[in-house]
Each structure stands twice: as C-alpha cells, then as structure tokens.
Design a protein around this motif. Sequence first.
Motif, PDB file in Angstrom:
ATOM      1  N   ASN A  51      51.645 -19.290   0.140  1.00 29.84           N
ATOM      2  CA  ASN A  51      50.259 -18.837   0.280  1.00 29.84           C
ATOM      3  C   ASN A  51      50.133 -17.337   0.588  1.00 29.84           C
ATOM      4  N   LYS A 104      42.711 -14.196   0.266  1.00 27.79           N
ATOM      5  CA  LYS A 104      43.741 -13.691   1.185  1.00 27.79           C
ATOM      6  C   LYS A 104      44.796 -14.751   1.457  1.00 27.79           C
ATOM      7  N   LYS A 105      44.382 -16.013   1.382  1.00 28.55           N
ATOM      8  CA  LYS A 105      45.310 -17.116   1.658  1.00 28.55           C
ATOM      9  C   LYS A 105      45.889 -17.702   0.375  1.00 28.55           C
TER      10      LYS A 105
HETATM   11  C1  LIG Z   1      50.141 -20.110   5.022  1.00 27.43           C
HETATM   12  O1  LIG Z   1      50.622 -21.418   5.259  1.00 27.43           O
HETATM   13  C2  LIG Z   1      51.250 -21.530   6.518  1.00 27.43           C
HETATM   14  C3  LIG Z   1      51.842 -22.913   6.602  1.00 27.43           C
HETATM   15  O2  LIG Z   1      51.071 -23.876   5.995  1.00 27.43           O
HETATM   16  C4  LIG Z   1      50.230 -21.265   7.634  1.00 27.43           C
HETATM   17  O3  LIG Z   1      50.825 -21.372   8.877  1.00 27.43           O
HETATM   18  C5  LIG Z   1      49.657 -19.878   7.420  1.00 27.43           C
HETATM   19  O4  LIG Z   1      48.618 -19.637   8.360  1.00 27.43           O
HETATM   20  C6  LIG Z   1      49.109 -19.719   6.029  1.00 27.43           C
HETATM   21  N1  LIG Z   1      48.742 -18.333   5.816  1.00 27.43           N
HETATM   22  C7  LIG Z   1      47.547 -18.005   5.402  1.00 27.43           C
HETATM   23  C8  LIG Z   1      47.315 -16.547   5.175  1.00 27.43           C
HETATM   24  O5  LIG Z   1      46.684 -18.830   5.206  1.00 27.43           O
END
Ligand SMILES: *[C@@H]1O[C@H](CO)[C@@H](O)[C@H](O)[C@H]1NC(C)=O
Length: 303
Positions: A51, A104-105
């Motif tokens: 992600n 962003k995610k």
């Molecule tokens: C990406 O995924 C991880 C694990 O699922 C999580 O901890 C993290 O917050 C996520 N990052 C974003 C930017 O969403």
Amino acid sequence: MMWTWTDCLCVTLLLLLQRAGSEKFEVLGPTRAIVAVAGDDIILPCYIKPNISAEDMRVDWFRVNLPDPQSNIRVHLYQDGRDKYHDQIRSYEGRTSLFKEELKKGNTSLKLTRVQGTDDGQYKCLVQSKTHYDDATIQVHIRAIGSKPELSIEGQKEGGMGLLCVSKGWFPEPELEWLDSEGVTLSAGPSETDRDYKGFYIVKLKTIVKETDTNHFTCRLRQRQLSEQINMETEFHISSELILVHTDTWRVAFAVIVSLSIVLVVILAFTIWRCNRLSNDYDASKAKHSQELVKDEHSLELS
Ligand SMILES: *[C@@H]1O[C@H](CO)[C@@H](O)[C@H](O)[C@H]1NC(C)=O
Ligand SMILES: *[C@@H]1O[C@H](CO)[C@@H](O)[C@H](O)[C@H]1NC(C)=O
C-alpha cells in the motif's frame, strides 16, 4: 582494476536509486463482478499492493471490449497529481472521481455516480509509476427495471387489427410476448430493440388480431437474465365495435363485390340466352326458306 571510493559511492547510489524507482507493486481489483442498480452511486474497487502512495503515479481507468473499436475508451485519468478529462467518454462526463485521501494509501478506486445502461461492461484500472505498471479488470453489470408494457392500437392491418406493445428503461434486454385470452401465444412480428441515450433498452412487439369471443389480449414482459425472473403483464380489451367497424368495411366491400358479380353473371347469361334464341330463330327461318325453294324446284320439275 582498483575501485576508488567514489566509484563505490556511485554504484551504491545507483543501486539505491534503482531500488527506489523500480518499486514493484501489484494492482488488485474485486474478485467478483460489481452489480449495480441504475441510478445508484457505486465504487469500482482497485488498489495497489503493497500500500504505497499512488499520488505521484498515473491512474488510468478505461473501458475494454466496447462494441465500437473506434470509440474513445477513457473513463477517468489521473496524471501529474491532477484529474484530466480531455478525452473522457461523453457518457461519463461529471460522474467519475477518485478518492484523493485514499490515493496516499494506494487506493485507486473509482467512484461512479448515477449509473446507467451504458456503464455496463468491462473496465481496466491501470496504475503506472516511473518504472513499473500493472492493471486489474473489473466487470460491471447494470440492472434496471423498466416500465410496465404499454399497449396501443396501430389500426387496420392486412388480416385484422394491429396492436403494439412497448416497454422502456430496461437493462438487460427483456422479452415480450402477445397472448390471447386463453394464454396462448399469438404470432407476432420480430421484436424491435432500441437503446435510449443512457443505454437502457426499449423493446417493441407488434401483432395482428382477429375478433375473438372476448377480444381480450395480453402483452407479457419477461426478464430472465436476472437472478430472480421478472414478469409483467398488461391486458387489453378491444371493443367489439372497433374490430367490427373495420371487419364490416371488409364485409360490406366483399358483399358488394359478390352482388355485383351475381348481377353481371345474370345479365351475361340472359344476353347469351337471347343471342342464342335469336340465332336459332334466324336459322329456323332460313331452313324454312330453303325448304320452300326445294319445294319450288320440285314443282318446277313436276310441271
Ligand atoms: C499499509 O498497510 C499496513 C498494514 O496493513 C498498515 O499498517 C499501514 O497503516 C498502511 N499504510 C497506509 C499508508 O495506509
Ligand atoms: C478505497 O476507498 C474507498 C472509498 O473510501 C473504500 O470504500 C474502499 O474500501 C477502499 N479500499 C481499500 C482497499 O482500502
């Protein structure tokens, strides 16, 4: 060959850059088709794994397998941090958006509002970084329940009265059928199919009916392609006079033709009979005349 410390630094930097730039990712979509009811707002899911942020990537949503290969295919484009609409398919105008916070995610899902018939089909979500790209395919099925069949009289046709059944606003395409009062399918012309500007189906079916005991006719619509079949029926009663008025015109015309023919035949027969009689009279008088001549000759011979 000896490596200087600058060479080493360069190689390390290059490797680092390459790793950063060529960050590999996968693009994932839903495992099942999206089923949407006409008029709803829907989300076409698509995201990258891992992600990482897609804010600096190119996110391209487009159609595949469109019936017209020449037509535009773009549904939504995000590039250089902005949405670009210059070559978007007209029917998607003002109905698409990405979730900017979600980018962003790594969430590149598309929001599509007020879905319509033309949205039915296959989509691709293509995500591209400077060095890598991947895509996912998303299937969308639109469902729309249209109007109850509407019936109208088309007027006198060869062989009876023309009736028309029309239903609008369907997706996918339903079937129409004409039935008599006993539920027996009436023979009908080929069913006509059209699509309105939003891509919903309009179906039409014509039939020609004769007068029956009840003058009761039904147009039945069936939508079999949905998980639960939809049936709709509209009944129609034509007043006997309406059929009779037209049937009478034919009956009167027929009667007139038949009577005229009879009169003509009678006149003709009489004329032939008269002619025959006249010619018989003539023959008879001629025969009498020649007999008299023969008689005269005889008397001449005798004298
Ligand atoms: C990406 O995924 C991880 C694990 O699922 C999580 O901890 C993290 O917050 C996520 N990052 C974003 C930017 O969403
Ligand atoms: C992406 O964002 C949409 C809209 O907020 C949300 O419904 C969906 O669950 C998100 N998908 C993922 C994989 O996080």
